[in-house]
Design a protein around this motif. Sequence first.
Motif, PDB file in Angstrom:
ATOM      1  N   PRO A  26      44.111 -54.439  10.353  1.00 26.94           N
ATOM      2  CA  PRO A  26      42.915 -54.970  10.999  1.00 26.94           C
ATOM      3  C   PRO A  26      41.711 -54.694  10.108  1.00 26.94           C
ATOM      4  CG  PRO A  26      43.992 -53.313  12.386  1.00 26.94           C
ATOM      5  CD  PRO A  26      44.738 -53.353  11.099  1.00 26.94           C
ATOM      6  N   THR A  68      44.192 -53.277  17.073  1.00 25.54           N
ATOM      7  CA  THR A  68      43.112 -53.571  17.999  1.00 25.54           C
ATOM      8  C   THR A  68      43.590 -53.393  19.441  1.00 25.54           C
ATOM      9  OG1 THR A  68      42.331 -55.203  16.428  1.00 25.54           O
ATOM     10  CG2 THR A  68      41.396 -55.296  18.630  1.00 25.54           C
ATOM     11  N   GLN A  79      22.556 -66.456   4.182  1.00 24.13           N
ATOM     12  CA  GLN A  79      23.434 -67.529   3.722  1.00 24.13           C
ATOM     13  C   GLN A  79      24.822 -67.313   4.309  1.00 24.13           C
ATOM     14  OE1 GLN A  79      22.876 -70.345   2.637  1.00 24.13           O
ATOM     15  NE2 GLN A  79      20.712 -69.911   2.382  1.00 24.13           N
ATOM     16  N   PRO A  80      25.609 -68.310   4.540  1.00 28.03           N
ATOM     17  CA  PRO A  80      25.402 -69.719   4.176  1.00 28.03           C
ATOM     18  C   PRO A  80      24.907 -70.594   5.323  1.00 28.03           C
ATOM     19  CG  PRO A  80      27.679 -69.369   4.773  1.00 28.03           C
ATOM     20  CD  PRO A  80      26.967 -68.074   5.029  1.00 28.03           C
ATOM     21  N   TYR A  81      24.489 -70.019   6.470  1.00 23.36           N
ATOM     22  CA  TYR A  81      24.327 -70.846   7.670  1.00 23.36           C
ATOM     23  C   TYR A  81      23.279 -71.946   7.543  1.00 23.36           C
ATOM     24  CZ  TYR A  81      27.048 -66.830   8.922  1.00 23.36           C
ATOM     25  OH  TYR A  81      28.001 -65.861   8.907  1.00 23.36           O
ATOM     26  N   ASN A  83      32.637 -67.546   3.577  1.00 22.23           N
ATOM     27  CA  ASN A  83      31.933 -68.817   3.757  1.00 22.23           C
ATOM     28  C   ASN A  83      30.863 -69.022   2.699  1.00 22.23           C
ATOM     29  OD1 ASN A  83      33.324 -69.994   5.874  1.00 22.23           O
ATOM     30  ND2 ASN A  83      32.195 -68.826   7.423  1.00 22.23           N
ATOM     31  N   GLN A  84      30.233 -67.913   2.284  1.00 21.58           N
ATOM     32  CA  GLN A  84      29.246 -68.045   1.202  1.00 21.58           C
ATOM     33  C   GLN A  84      29.918 -68.559  -0.057  1.00 21.58           C
ATOM     34  OE1 GLN A  84      27.282 -64.276   0.684  1.00 21.58           O
ATOM     35  NE2 GLN A  84      26.179 -64.434   2.622  1.00 21.58           N
ATOM     36  N   LYS A 123      32.553 -70.356  -0.253  1.00 24.67           N
ATOM     37  CA  LYS A 123      32.912 -71.766  -0.126  1.00 24.67           C
ATOM     38  C   LYS A 123      31.690 -72.676  -0.201  1.00 24.67           C
ATOM     39  CE  LYS A 123      35.718 -71.853   3.555  1.00 24.67           C
ATOM     40  NZ  LYS A 123      36.555 -72.639   4.449  1.00 24.67           N
ATOM     41  N   TYR A 136      33.326 -54.979  18.461  1.00 24.52           N
ATOM     42  CA  TYR A 136      34.729 -55.107  18.115  1.00 24.52           C
ATOM     43  C   TYR A 136      35.236 -56.461  18.616  1.00 24.52           C
ATOM     44  CZ  TYR A 136      39.094 -52.996  16.483  1.00 24.52           C
ATOM     45  OH  TYR A 136      40.230 -52.698  15.796  1.00 24.52           O
ATOM     46  N   LEU A 143      34.091 -62.624   6.583  1.00 27.57           N
ATOM     47  CA  LEU A 143      34.063 -64.081   6.766  1.00 27.57           C
ATOM     48  C   LEU A 143      32.776 -64.662   6.201  1.00 27.57           C
ATOM     49  CD1 LEU A 143      35.486 -66.568   8.046  1.00 27.57           C
ATOM     50  CD2 LEU A 143      33.903 -66.271   9.946  1.00 27.57           C
ATOM     51  N   GLU A 144      31.690 -63.907   6.388  1.00 23.29           N
ATOM     52  CA  GLU A 144      30.419 -64.405   5.887  1.00 23.29           C
ATOM     53  C   GLU A 144      30.475 -64.560   4.367  1.00 23.29           C
ATOM     54  OE1 GLU A 144      26.939 -63.596   8.267  1.00 23.29           O
ATOM     55  OE2 GLU A 144      26.346 -62.308   6.605  1.00 23.29           O
ATOM     56  N   ASP A 181      43.287 -63.773  17.702  1.00 23.79           N
ATOM     57  CA  ASP A 181      42.146 -63.514  18.575  1.00 23.79           C
ATOM     58  C   ASP A 181      42.428 -63.959  19.992  1.00 23.79           C
ATOM     59  OD1 ASP A 181      40.033 -62.264  17.094  1.00 23.79           O
ATOM     60  OD2 ASP A 181      40.120 -64.050  15.825  1.00 23.79           O
ATOM     61  N   ARG A 204      35.317 -57.774   9.954  1.00 23.41           N
ATOM     62  CA  ARG A 204      35.774 -59.137   9.720  1.00 23.41           C
ATOM     63  C   ARG A 204      34.620 -60.140   9.625  1.00 23.41           C
ATOM     64  NH1 ARG A 204      40.331 -61.624  13.147  1.00 23.41           N
ATOM     65  NH2 ARG A 204      39.203 -60.452  14.732  1.00 23.41           N
ATOM     66  N   GLY A 205      33.569 -59.889  10.433  1.00 25.35           N
ATOM     67  CA  GLY A 205      32.403 -60.777  10.390  1.00 25.35           C
ATOM     68  C   GLY A 205      31.796 -60.815   9.003  1.00 25.35           C
ATOM     69  N   ALA A 246      36.552 -77.539  -3.319  1.00 25.47           N
ATOM     70  CA  ALA A 246      36.301 -76.121  -3.137  1.00 25.47           C
ATOM     71  C   ALA A 246      34.905 -75.865  -2.572  1.00 25.47           C
ATOM     72  CB  ALA A 246      36.481 -75.388  -4.460  1.00 25.47           C
ATOM     73  N   ASP A 247      33.975 -76.798  -2.756  1.00 23.75           N
ATOM     74  CA  ASP A 247      32.592 -76.571  -2.304  1.00 23.75           C
ATOM     75  C   ASP A 247      32.261 -77.362  -1.045  1.00 23.75           C
ATOM     76  OD1 ASP A 247      32.669 -75.708  -4.913  1.00 23.75           O
ATOM     77  OD2 ASP A 247      31.604 -77.487  -5.649  1.00 23.75           O
ATOM     78  N   ILE A 304      32.576 -77.289   2.136  1.00 19.98           N
ATOM     79  CA  ILE A 304      32.502 -76.740   3.494  1.00 19.98           C
ATOM     80  C   ILE A 304      31.296 -77.318   4.234  1.00 19.98           C
ATOM     81  CG2 ILE A 304      31.147 -74.776   2.753  1.00 19.98           C
ATOM     82  CD1 ILE A 304      32.636 -73.085   4.779  1.00 19.98           C
ATOM     83  N   ALA A 362      36.619 -64.626  12.716  1.00 15.50           N
ATOM     84  CA  ALA A 362      35.797 -63.450  12.937  1.00 15.50           C
ATOM     85  C   ALA A 362      35.621 -63.149  14.415  1.00 15.50           C
ATOM     86  CB  ALA A 362      34.425 -63.652  12.294  1.00 15.50           C
ATOM     87  N   ASN A 363      35.990 -64.084  15.270  1.00 18.71           N
ATOM     88  CA  ASN A 363      35.787 -63.912  16.704  1.00 18.71           C
ATOM     89  C   ASN A 363      34.334 -63.576  17.017  1.00 18.71           C
ATOM     90  OD1 ASN A 363      36.683 -63.974  19.336  1.00 18.71           O
ATOM     91  ND2 ASN A 363      37.046 -61.772  19.393  1.00 18.71           N
ATOM     92  N   ASP A 364      33.434 -64.169  16.229  1.00 16.54           N
ATOM     93  CA  ASP A 364      32.012 -63.893  16.428  1.00 16.54           C
ATOM     94  C   ASP A 364      31.401 -65.016  17.256  1.00 16.54           C
ATOM     95  OD1 ASP A 364      29.407 -63.096  16.361  1.00 16.54           O
ATOM     96  OD2 ASP A 364      29.362 -62.717  14.196  1.00 16.54           O
TER      97      ASP A 364
END
Lengths: 300, 358, 364
Positions: B338, B92, A74-76, B350-351, B353, A55, B346-347, B66, B342-343, A249-250, A252, A265-267
């Motif tokens: 919430p 949260t 993807q996309p890393y 980002n994909q 984008k 969480y 976001l993934e 956050d 979220r991860g 748009a592309d 990033i 995402a606070n990841d």
Amino acid sequence: MTVQADILTENAPDMRRIERRRALFWLLPPILWFVGFMLVPYAITLFYSFGRMDYVQFVAGFSLDNYVKVLTVQPYAGLILRSAKIGLLTAFWSTLLAYPVAIAMAFYLSSECAKHILYILVILPWWASYLVKAYAWKTILGTHGLLNEGLIWLGVIDEPLTVFLYNDFSIILTLTYIFTPFAVLSIYAQLERLPLSLIEAARDLGATGWETFIKVIWPISIPGVLAGGVITFSLGFGDFIAPALLGGADSIMISSVVISLLGVANDRPLAAAIGVAIILMAMALLTVSQYLEKRTQVRL
Amino acid sequence: MGNVKIQGLAAGAVLTLGVLAASQHAAAEGSLALLTWEGYSDDLVVAPFTEKTGCVVEPTYVSSNDEIIAKTLASGSATIDLVSPSNDATMTLIDAGAVEPIDKSKLPHLADYFPVFQSPSWLVKDNDLYGVPYGYGFLRLVLDSNVIPDAPASVSVLWDERLKGKLAMWDNLETLYVAARYIGVKDVYNMTDEELQKTRDALIALKPNIRKFWTSDAEFQQLYMQKEVVGGNTTELAVSGLWAQSADSLKEVLPQEGSGGWSDSWMIVKGASENPCVYAWLDWISSPESQALASKLTGYAFANAKSFDMLEPEALALLTKLGTGDPEVQKSISWWQPVPRRGAYLEIWNQVKAETAQ
Amino acid sequence: MSATISLQNLRKTFGDGQSGHLAVDDVSLEIAAGQFVSLLGSSGCGKTTTLRIVAGLESPTSGRVLFDGADITHLPASHRDMRMMFQDLALFPHMSVEENVAFGLRLKRMRGKLSADEIRRRVATYLDIVRLGEMRKRMPHQLSGGQRQRVALARALATEPPVVLFDEPLGALDASLRRSTQAELKRIHRELGKTFIYVTHDQDEALSMSDMVAVMSGGRLIQYDTPEGIYERPRTRFVAQFIGAKNLISARVEKVTGSEVLLRLADGTHLGAHAEESLVPGQEVTAVFRADRALMQVNGYTDASLVSGIHVQSMFLGNRMEHIVRLVDGSEVTIHDAQARPLPGDGGPLQFALRPQHVQILTK
Ligand SMILES: Nc1ncnc2c1ncn2[C@@H]1O[C@H](COP(=O)(O)OP(=O)(O)O)[C@@H](O)[C@H]1O
Ligand SMILES: [Mg+2]
């Protein structure tokens, strides 16, 4: 004899103790700097990269999941490569632009005054903030920017073109513009070491201008080119402002992803793993370039 | 709770500052520590409060929800009395037990609140209200009516071929929600993998129309004024700003699929209600007078319906034109929640984008 | 293969107009094919600038440079058939000894003229000439100063130019290495028969190595002569002092017969002398003679004049005796006695004899 013995017994300064203290004095700041700004942050980053988020809370652990993700999901990995491509292009164009300027500064400006003026012109853009410069490019490259207006005025085009802004072209152009001074200075620093007489000797021995460049100037300048290339590549690779302001748009890049991982995402663990992957890449790059610089550096 | 400690360690500097702040807090009677957005503790709102109650306000500014969550969980009421998170973060804090329920009896102004803010889902758990709604707004879909004169009342208009390379979309998960609503996802805040994939495809199909992802109101306004784009999704402030710059042909599209809505709320950090300044503050900021001041300052709408009556005529006209104060519109809004995954969201984002537009 | 070089009224001003600095001032010089010519003068007198104009590394403000009669004033350095050995040697630091020497042979200009084999052979030949065969794989920074010097020489010679230019090439060497390298250069000049133009500030070096010496001062050519001519017949006070002739005597011209001049000294005695320029009786002049030309045995010469003075002091210098003599007008001169005979005490009168050909009249 007795006099000297007396001196030795009274708190006479001991050379060795002084040396030790002096060494400590000079070593302490770099050690503190290294520990405080490099070792600790890197260790924290490494520590986070092996954990996971529950969480909104971080759970420490030892798992390679984040690294697996960086490499396979993807996309890393794709974006790391993409950022490397942008960095390489930035380095390439910066070097291409910087080289003639450095040559001019090193060899063709005989007067110190002219050299000084060019030097100031080269570093002058640094006095303006990055954002201001990026915005300036917006107003130049925009649909109704200076470039389009100029081309229309010249009759080259009838309708404004949208291809100048909000794509990789505008990113690389801006990064090149902003980082070229780094390349100029590092190439210049190397060329400055090259005695003018080497060029004269080459000419005297019958070399054409091109041969002089290829056989004398270029090989001696390589370490400077490498150093400038590494700097501009790194700055281009890690940039997130240019893609945010001038990208499309592309457009990033990996730094933007790290920022969103932290901010949206606070990841933290995944962001840390990307960070570690990039640090490892940077270390590999630096090792190779240092090796090459050493190989190509000449003793003048 | 070892995890919390670790988080505290990482924010070492913050912690040290926090300890300092805590000792000050203990010393100065009648002070109030806020963890909030910069615009929410301006002198215009704070000065009358301090004058009235003698409570000194000590704000700490944050830049993301956050940050609010992390700092609240890490230091609690030792250093923070009140926080002002948005509706996608409130639950949260409630679930984590980091905030305490509101004693409604101490806050008479709540009765004047718009119905939608009386007991919003993002603040209620086990029939307890955990926050006092404050500023709010809806996301807007706007297009230049000269380019699309016949815009349907649907987000599908974004995918119109006439908009190729002409849209500015928000660089935010809200744009993902827009695409999810477009493909008919019911609960956009709890999507399945399959729904996420479909949303991704829809966004990739939208990419050719997107010229730029914007990140600030000012950027969107600039993009529009410099004719780089003809529309997109944006905020009320950006729309009203553009209208003020006589962008008359810019028209709002009211999509039948709904739009996202944000709402900030003041929440009491667990244990902080012992501080007498806490309820004094909540009483003040729920009053129409203070909210009218805050609205003047920020341009946002605020949750007390009576605050609208105290606005300057132009400000009221604008909010009325935008429908912000219309209880019916408020009900149709897809208020942010919430997002547990979220991860993953976001993934996907980002994909999208990273995908090269065709 | 060698060539003649002719410098005609060369002038070079650095900087512009009024504030400009005149580094070379109207220098004209004829250098015959195969000669070893030195440009001699103290630091800053314009030697390097003159040499660089010859090499094409500097263009003259006015004047011409002729190569075997052809005007090459505006020909780029790379197109001139001459090579220069630079003051700082200018070895290419990223190339081995061998590559340095081969540099000129591998250029486009030479393409088609030399095969790879011939280049290798040529490099080997010249490395042998400078005795560096062993070192051919070394990098310049791995060599001693003398070895570097010889690499630079081999590099300049390898393309077999008719003219080789040297800018104080031995400046950085210690005395003994310097002397042996001088001998080596002289040998190479003799063996290859090229025209050498050699810049130095060391008069011994110039006089011992050259066929002709051009003494420069303040950008001007003061005297261009054989080493003997410079040594025996310095024409100006500057040249005289520069080559170490310190014995100056003020006198008045009494009679002129061709280049034979009769001078009258302050004490009324006469002194036969030699002059390059035409003089008129009554003119005040300065005459110079070398200390070792003074004859202590004053009797038995028909052509020598006697000079009288007071003995001031003597010094024994191993192979000779040096006496300082005060003349009547108060000036002091030094004379050498190769037989190192002691004199009967200080302060007494002393006489020595001078032949006219050893007494030179200075024009300036
Ligand atoms: N590139 C130059 N710019 C300005 N002045 C110069 C330059 N080169 C030489 N000079 C000046 O010209 C004069 C002659 O220099 P140079 O020919 O190097 O003398 P030398 O080699 O006899 O020592 C000196 O006064 C020197 O300072
Ligand atoms: Mg010189």
